[in-house]
Design a protein around this motif. Structure first.
Motif, mmCIF file in Angstrom:
data_model
loop_
_atom_site.group_PDB
_atom_site.id
_atom_site.type_symbol
_atom_site.label_atom_id
_atom_site.label_comp_id
_atom_site.label_asym_id
_atom_site.label_seq_id
_atom_site.Cartn_x
_atom_site.Cartn_y
_atom_site.Cartn_z
ATOM 1 N N SER A 212 36.038 37.996 39.305
ATOM 2 C CA SER A 212 35.990 37.599 37.892
ATOM 3 C C SER A 212 34.693 38.024 37.216
ATOM 4 O O SER A 212 34.523 37.827 36.020
ATOM 5 C CB SER A 212 36.162 36.077 37.767
ATOM 6 O OG SER A 212 35.125 35.405 38.472
ATOM 7 N N SER A 213 33.773 38.564 38.002
ATOM 8 C CA SER A 213 32.503 39.014 37.431
ATOM 9 C C SER A 213 32.724 40.223 36.528
ATOM 10 O O SER A 213 33.755 40.921 36.606
ATOM 11 C CB SER A 213 31.521 39.379 38.542
ATOM 12 O OG SER A 213 31.229 38.256 39.352
ATOM 13 N N ASP A 214 31.748 40.504 35.691
ATOM 14 C CA ASP A 214 31.824 41.618 34.766
ATOM 15 C C ASP A 214 31.938 42.930 35.545
ATOM 16 O O ASP A 214 31.225 43.151 36.524
ATOM 17 C CB ASP A 214 30.567 41.619 33.888
ATOM 18 C CG ASP A 214 30.581 42.747 32.883
ATOM 19 O OD1 ASP A 214 31.424 42.748 32.003
ATOM 20 O OD2 ASP A 214 29.698 43.655 33.046
ATOM 21 N N ASP A 215 32.856 43.784 35.084
ATOM 22 C CA ASP A 215 33.081 45.064 35.779
ATOM 23 C C ASP A 215 31.803 45.901 35.854
ATOM 24 O O ASP A 215 31.508 46.538 36.880
ATOM 25 C CB ASP A 215 34.169 45.865 35.062
ATOM 26 C CG ASP A 215 35.565 45.302 35.299
ATOM 27 O OD1 ASP A 215 35.670 44.257 36.002
ATOM 28 O OD2 ASP A 215 36.539 45.895 34.794
#
Length: 585
Positions: A212-215
């Motif tokens: 779910s972290s930023d790409d």
């Protein structure tokens, strides 16, 4: 006439002996008249007197064997009856005694003398004929057996040097080989350490993130790694999965088949932390290219990487032997270094280095062995001008092979540091010289005495011989007379059958100062001084040299007496002389 001899006798006065081919004539002065008495001689008796007169001397009598050899040579006889020489010389002595007794009524005067049953000489006091004394120049052909033995000894004498060189070569090659291995290990281990820390650090950073972290954050974190090709992140609670590369992030709800394709081309590692599983993969091709450049078939030729139970990877040539070294780095990675023939390679390197170091020496030794087959010795007499007898013979080496003259060969021996080996070989030959040569001198460079092994060999040969030797210590400007050299010269002079002569006296280190510390019997004056007869006050210089020698209790030998003029200029005080004037025949 074969010879004319004179004998001084206290009871008779002067006796003149004339030897003809078939007659012995003895003359004495009695009551103001010259009286003569003759006796018939056989051919063999006349020949024997001539041989003894020519080759024998009081200090160097000649043996029966030598008389036999010379007689067989001149007469062409191949075999002599038992006791022939003994009986013939007894007949000569009897005939001479009868002549003297008939002239004077006195018996006991000797003509042919046998000293201690070891050799013969004529009891004469004055030489009236050039055939009446032993020749001042004799060429000695070295026996083939002795040459072969000399070759063997020349090789044998090098065994210490060879062992020393081989040991040095092994030590140097071991150090060099170890240094190269150390350098190789340093580069490999540094590369492994850097890449391992990079992989572990990147994996730790990824476990702190999630799908779910930023790409951008995920791609940046993976892109900072120089080793990881991609990573698979699993969120244990949500069962979400994502595949991260340096330029994309793909999310999956089920098993990502794309990740598991071509597994044989990758190395997989895993890390679990805070509810996240992170699986990283590295291209095997990348690992191989990174480390193969540091491997070598002659050094470390393969590596294995192990991390707990996760993986075991081999790089380089397959090696069946045990690891040469194992290393565990701080990330927990175990690295094993392999080299199948390191010990053999180290030995081969030692031999190569030994060959390089010893190649010139081996070539020079081979050239010297070839020279030995044309080696002979010239014995040049030092003449006592009072008695016209040979005081001793100086042995000079002659070489007649390999396109070299003697001076060139000696120069080669000096340059190749084989002069000590040749000195010992020459001494071996001289120690076996026939008895009639008497005292024999040989040149000894002081640098040889610095080598304890060579010195002990010289002492052994001299002490094992029954010959008398005069050691002529030559001048070497490169070697000063240290306490060690002086001590060894004096040890040699203390041997019963040795006298010391200081050669090249007045040049370099062979000067007056040496007479204060060395027990010398002779000093030899160089021919440059002897032949400088045109210089001012020549005779005064010669007188001062003789007086200087007398003050130290040594005799002077003047070298380079080439003609009668030089002999005359030297004067009566120059008792011992050497040179062409006496070597003419």
């Amino acid at each position: 006439m074969r010879g004319k001899y004179q004998i001084q006798c206290d009871r008779v006065g002067e006796i003149t002996v004339l030897v003809y081919a078939e007659e012995l004539q003895v003359e004495v002065e009695r009551e103001g008249q010259r009286k003569k008495h003759k006796s018939k001689l056989s051919k063999s008796e006349s020949e024997f007197i001539g041989i003894i007169g020519q080759y024998g001397a009081k200090h160097t009598p000649i043996s029966s064997r030598y008389i036999e050899a010379r007689y067989m040579e001149v007469s062409g006889t191949s075999n002599l009856p038992l006791n022939f020489i003994k009986n013939t010389l007894a007949s000569v002595r009897r005939k001479f005694s009868e002549c003297v007794f008939n002239l004077t009524g006195i018996s006991g005067v000797k003509f042919v003398v046998n000293i201690n049953r070891s050799g013969y000489f004529l009891n004469v006091d004055e030489v009236k004929s050039p055939t009446n004394y032993r020749p001042a120049l004799i060429e000695v052909d070295v026996d083939k057996y002795l040459k072969i033995k000399a070759v063997f000894n020349s090789i044998k004498s090098e065994h210490r040097r060879i062992a020393k060189t081989l040991g040095l070569s092994f030590l140097v090659s071991l150090s060099a080989f170890f240094l190269i291995l150390l350098i190789q290990y340093y580069y490999i281990s540094s590369e492994i350490q850097k890449n391992s820390e990079d992989v572990v650090g990147t994996m730790i950073n990824l476990t702190e993130l999630s799908c779910s972290s930023d790409d951008a954050m995920l791609m940046k974190t993976l892109g900072n790694s120089i080793s990881l090709e991609s990573a698979l992140i699993k969120d244990v609670d949500s069962n979400d999965q994502c595949m991260v590369t340096e330029d994309s992030v793909e999310r999956f709800q089920s098993r990502p088949d794309k990740w598991y394709k071509r597994t044989s081309s990758y190395l997989y590692i895993s890390r679990i932390n805070s509810g996240h599983e992170v699986h990283g993969r590295i291209r095997l091709k990348s690992i191989n290219s990174r480390y193969s450049r540091y491997l070598s078939p002659l050094l470390f030729e393969s590596l294995t990487f192990e991390r707990l139970d996760q993986f075991k990877l081999s790089i380089g040539n397959k090696v069946e032997s045990r690891a040469v070294y194992k290393d565990t780095i701080n990330t927990g990675l175990v690295v094993s270094y392999y080299g199948e023939n390191i010990i053999l390679e180290m030995v081969l390197l030692s031999l190569v280095l030994f060959s390089i170091i010893y190649l010139r020496k081996a070539i020079n030794l081979t050239r010297y062995i070839i020279l030995l087959f044309g080696f002979s010795i010239k014995l040049e007499g030092v003449i006592n001008t009072n008695s016209m007898q040979v005081e001793y013979y100086e042995a000079l080496s002659l070489f007649k092979i390999g396109g070299r003259n003697t001076q060139g060969a000696i120069g080669f021996l000096r340059k190749s540091k084989l002069l000590s080996t040749h000195t010992i070989i020459t001494l071996e030959v001289l120690s076996k010289a026939e008895e009639q040569y008497g005292s024999i001198g040989f040149n000894l460079c002081p640098s040889i005495l610095l080598n304890d092994h060579h010195f002990s060999n010289i002492c052994r040969i001299i002490m094992d011989s029954d010959k008398l030797f005069v050691i002529e210590v030559t001048e070497d400007s490169k070697v000063s007379y240290s306490d060690k050299i002086v001590e060894k010269i004096n040890l040699l002079s203390g041997l019963e059958n040795v006298k010391i002569a200081i050669d090249d006296f007045g040049q370099g280190n062979n000067n007056v100062g040496l007479l204060n510390v060395v027990n010398a019997s002779y000093i030899k004056i160089d021919k440059k001084i002897t032949q400088d007869t045109s210089s001012n006050n020549y005779k005064d210089k010669i007188t001062k040299i003789i007086e200087l020698a007398n003050s130290f209790g040594v005799d002077v030998i003047f070298e380079g007496v080439e003609d009668k003029n030089i002999k005359s200029m030297l004067g009566e005080g120059a008792v011992f002389q050497q040179g062409y004037y006496y070597n003419r025949g």
